[in-house]
Design a protein around this motif. Structure first.
Motif, PDB file in Angstrom:
ATOM      1  N   CYS A 299       4.910  44.468  71.646  1.00 50.38           N
ATOM      2  CA  CYS A 299       4.281  43.623  72.662  1.00 50.38           C
ATOM      3  C   CYS A 299       5.194  43.487  73.879  1.00 50.38           C
ATOM      4  CB  CYS A 299       3.961  42.249  72.074  1.00 50.38           C
ATOM      5  SG  CYS A 299       2.942  41.231  73.147  1.00 50.38           S
ATOM      6  N   LEU A 300       6.498  43.379  73.652  1.00 56.44           N
ATOM      7  CA  LEU A 300       7.451  43.311  74.772  1.00 56.44           C
ATOM      8  C   LEU A 300       7.525  44.634  75.518  1.00 56.44           C
ATOM      9  CD1 LEU A 300      10.381  41.340  73.083  1.00 56.44           C
ATOM     10  CD2 LEU A 300       8.572  40.444  74.541  1.00 56.44           C
ATOM     11  N   HIS A 304       3.240  44.735  81.727  1.00 50.65           N
ATOM     12  CA  HIS A 304       2.732  43.380  81.946  1.00 50.65           C
ATOM     13  C   HIS A 304       1.343  43.412  82.574  1.00 50.65           C
ATOM     14  CE1 HIS A 304       2.842  39.081  82.825  1.00 50.65           C
ATOM     15  NE2 HIS A 304       2.374  39.376  84.027  1.00 50.65           N
ATOM     16  N   GLN A 308      -1.645  41.586  78.005  1.00 52.96           N
ATOM     17  CA  GLN A 308      -0.343  41.555  77.358  1.00 52.96           C
ATOM     18  C   GLN A 308       0.241  40.144  77.362  1.00 52.96           C
ATOM     19  OE1 GLN A 308       2.796  41.115  78.984  1.00 52.96           O
ATOM     20  NE2 GLN A 308       4.208  41.790  77.379  1.00 52.96           N
ATOM     21  N   TRP A 309       0.086  39.444  78.470  1.00 52.59           N
ATOM     22  CA  TRP A 309       0.629  38.087  78.595  1.00 52.59           C
ATOM     23  C   TRP A 309      -0.066  37.137  77.624  1.00 52.59           C
ATOM     24  CZ3 TRP A 309       4.772  35.794  80.102  1.00 52.59           C
ATOM     25  CH2 TRP A 309       4.791  34.444  80.423  1.00 52.59           C
ATOM     26  N   LEU A 312       1.174  37.958  74.113  1.00 52.80           N
ATOM     27  CA  LEU A 312       2.561  37.508  73.971  1.00 52.80           C
ATOM     28  C   LEU A 312       2.616  36.014  73.663  1.00 52.80           C
ATOM     29  CD1 LEU A 312       5.422  38.804  74.331  1.00 52.80           C
ATOM     30  CD2 LEU A 312       5.438  37.847  76.619  1.00 52.80           C
ATOM     31  N   TYR A 327      14.260  37.317  66.727  1.00 55.01           N
ATOM     32  CA  TYR A 327      13.200  37.926  67.536  1.00 55.01           C
ATOM     33  C   TYR A 327      12.421  36.851  68.302  1.00 55.01           C
ATOM     34  CZ  TYR A 327      13.962  42.507  65.477  1.00 55.01           C
ATOM     35  OH  TYR A 327      14.517  43.718  65.106  1.00 55.01           O
ATOM     36  N   LEU A 331      11.674  36.816  72.289  1.00 51.64           N
ATOM     37  CA  LEU A 331      10.321  36.583  72.790  1.00 51.64           C
ATOM     38  C   LEU A 331      10.310  35.464  73.831  1.00 51.64           C
ATOM     39  CD1 LEU A 331       7.375  37.557  72.214  1.00 51.64           C
ATOM     40  CD2 LEU A 331       7.175  35.614  70.668  1.00 51.64           C
ATOM     41  N   PHE A 334      11.285  36.314  77.480  1.00 50.26           N
ATOM     42  CA  PHE A 334      10.259  36.917  78.339  1.00 50.26           C
ATOM     43  C   PHE A 334       9.176  35.917  78.733  1.00 50.26           C
ATOM     44  CE2 PHE A 334      12.276  40.645  76.670  1.00 50.26           C
ATOM     45  CZ  PHE A 334      12.094  41.626  77.631  1.00 50.26           C
ATOM     46  N   LEU A 380      12.268  49.372  77.453  1.00 50.21           N
ATOM     47  CA  LEU A 380      12.643  47.960  77.356  1.00 50.21           C
ATOM     48  C   LEU A 380      13.435  47.530  78.587  1.00 50.21           C
ATOM     49  CD1 LEU A 380      12.692  45.360  75.682  1.00 50.21           C
ATOM     50  CD2 LEU A 380      14.815  46.172  74.625  1.00 50.21           C
ATOM     51  N   ARG A 383      10.984  46.945  81.291  1.00 52.48           N
ATOM     52  CA  ARG A 383      10.225  45.700  81.136  1.00 52.48           C
ATOM     53  C   ARG A 383      11.052  44.485  81.531  1.00 52.48           C
ATOM     54  NH1 ARG A 383       7.461  49.071  81.602  1.00 52.48           N
ATOM     55  NH2 ARG A 383       6.152  50.141  80.092  1.00 52.48           N
ATOM     56  N   HIS A 387      10.094  41.962  84.575  1.00 56.25           N
ATOM     57  CA  HIS A 387      10.091  40.497  84.433  1.00 56.25           C
ATOM     58  C   HIS A 387      10.952  39.857  85.513  1.00 56.25           C
ATOM     59  CE1 HIS A 387      10.396  36.555  82.439  1.00 56.25           C
ATOM     60  NE2 HIS A 387      11.691  36.623  82.711  1.00 56.25           N
TER      61      HIS A 387
END
Length: 493
Positions: A299-300, A304, A308-309, A312, A327, A331, A334, A380, A383, A387
């Motif tokens: 999911c991360l 975006h 997805q938001w 999340l 984890y 999470l 983000f 990653l 991402r 963000h």
């Protein structure tokens, strides 16, 4: 004495419960050309006598016993006596099998399936019995020969489509064992099992999953995706048996492979969540925790967007996250509207957890040392940069290249390319790069017409507010004036 003997039971195998069609077999016969024939005469007594004679004759000569039934088979077929004809053709196949006349068995099956005005139910039951006989054949060569004979007989016949699918599956398994994967895949993919109305849904799903698996063996991901859409996922939630759960796990494992190939991380996250929700997986804490960790990471990794938001945030409120506290912290990074330092936070604190695992949290295998693992690690990083860029765009209208590169943990050249991609994809609206002055403008400059419209709108709001205030002031003045006038006469008295 012969009249007192009981009729022979013909069925050599258990073919299941008697259907309504079997119960109505004495009324009409469905011909091979699709026509429906009314039974002209009941041959039950003649068939009983013929079967008794054939049984006695088979002890001496099986060939003669089978041939002795040809006449009664023709009479029952042309007379549309479905029940009697079914008994005769089944017993002919049984005599050949019990007498170990393998060539005669195959010849009899082929001959009976080509008769004029053949009765569908009779041929279907004969084929069904012959399918069961396959496992009882003495050699592998004879098994394959019988299978090919039956596949020839069932070709193009809807009323034996299920049996043909099972026969094809046997051939496919043998080809796979011999390493002929391409040939096996081609043969299995020819079956359109989704159109088989007489096949149970469980068996149908099994064949579709095998078709997906063989498509992936051939690296045909497009076809595997098309086949996956033929499976209604509501079936997996409708039944809670262990067999259905195994089919569900197999389906989502194949879907994860497709999603990883397409780098569609959001779908992969959903598939891991479906596996996590399976009863069989929930009973195994280690597997359940592993799939939950994988769902969080994928999911991360997903780009975006609103979908997805939303996913999340739905994952973030799950109580099961208490089993994976590390984890959960990642999470929350983000979700919080703050900058994330990739080198200072992700790499320094969580690289070992994500790439190699710890004693309490085993490695998920997502960020391993393979080529795909390195690609996902770079994703990653992107991402985290996306963000951070969204956070910067909230507080800055202009920012220099150097300062932006510092905040994003990117070299200046990579930062410029990264921001350009975000602008093109629409994740940052209104941003522009001014290379000569090395400044990024994060607010879109409005056109003159838009500015005039906004000014006119503001002026109108201001005048409306002034009118309202003026009205309230006048109202207060009138109220106080009336109060003063009413108070004056009372003072005089």
């Amino acid at each position: 004495m012969a009249d007192k003997r009981e009729p022979i039971k013909v069925d050599p195998v258990d073919v299941g419960e008697i259907s309504e069609l079997d119960n109505l077999a004495h009324l009409a016969a469905h011909g091979g050309d699709g026509r429906l024939f009314k039974m002209e005469q009941d041959y039950t007594k003649q068939v009983d006598e013929a079967l008794l004679k054939a049984r006695d004759l088979a002890q001496k000569d099986v060939v003669a016993a089978v041939e002795s039934l040809n006449n009664i088979e023709k009479l029952t077929r042309l007379g549309a006596d479905m029940k009697s004809n079914t008994r005769v053709v089944q017993y002919m196949a049984k005599l050949c099998f019990e007498g170990k006349k393998w060539d005669l068995l195959m010849e009899t099956i082929m001959t009976l399936s080509k008769k004029r005005l053949l009765i569908k139910m009779a041929i279907a039951k004969m084929v069904r019995d012959a399918v069961v006989m396959i496992e009882k054949m003495p050699t592998e060569e004879l098994k394959m020969k019988l299978i090919e004979t039956l596949r020839t007989v069932t070709a193009g016949k809807i009323y034996v489509e299920v049996e043909r699918a099972r026969l094809t599956s046997m051939v496919v398994k043998k080809l796979e064992a011999e390493g002929k994967l391409e040939e096996a895949a081609t043969m299995l993919l020819e079956l359109q099992v989704e159109t088989y109305g007489s096949m149970e849904m469980k068996e149908k799903v099994h064949y579709l999953l095998e078709q997906m698996r063989y498509s992936l063996v051939r690296n045909d991901y497009v076809r595997a995706t098309i086949i996956s859409k033929k499976i209604n996922i509501k079936f997996f939630n409708k039944f809670d048996t262990e067999e259905v759960q195994d089919l569900k796990l197999k389906f989502y494992d194949l879907m994860i492979r497709i999603g990883l190939h397409d780098r569609n991380y959001l779908d992969v996250c959903r598939h891991h969540r479906e596996i996590y929700e399976t009863k069989k997986i929930k009973e195994d804490n280690a597997k359940a925790t592993s799939h939950l960790r994988s769902a969080i990471v994928y999911c991360l990794l997903a780009p975006h967007n609103n979908e997805q938001w939303d996913l999340l945030n739905r994952i973030a409120i799950q109580r099961e996250l208490e089993t994976v506290p590390d984890y959960k912290i990642i999470l929350d990074l983000f979700i919080n509207q703050e900058l994330i330092s990739f080198k200072g936070t992700i790499v320094a604190k969580y690289e070992k957890l994500l790439r190699r695992g710890t004693a309490n949290s085993p490695d998920t295998g997502i960020f391993d040392k393979s080529t795909e693992g390195e690609k996902r690690w770079n994703d990653l990083h992107l991402r985290v940069g996306e963000h951070n860029m969204r956070m910067i765009a909230k507080y800055y209208t202009q920012i220099t290249f150097e300062r932006l590169a510092e905040l994003l943990d990117f070299p200046v050249d990579e930062m410029e390319s990264f921001v350009c991609n975000l602008i093109v994809s629409g994740q940052i609206s209104g941003a522009k790069l001014h290379r000569p002055s090395r400044i990024v403008n994060l607010r879109l400059k409005k056109a003159n017409v838009e500015q005039l419209d906004q000014w006119a709108n503001n002026v109108q709001k201001l005048t409306d507010t002034l009118n309202k205030v003026s009205h309230l002031i006048l109202k207060e003045q009138m109220v106080h004036k009336n109060l003063d006038l009413s108070a004056a006469p009372s003072q005089r008295v």
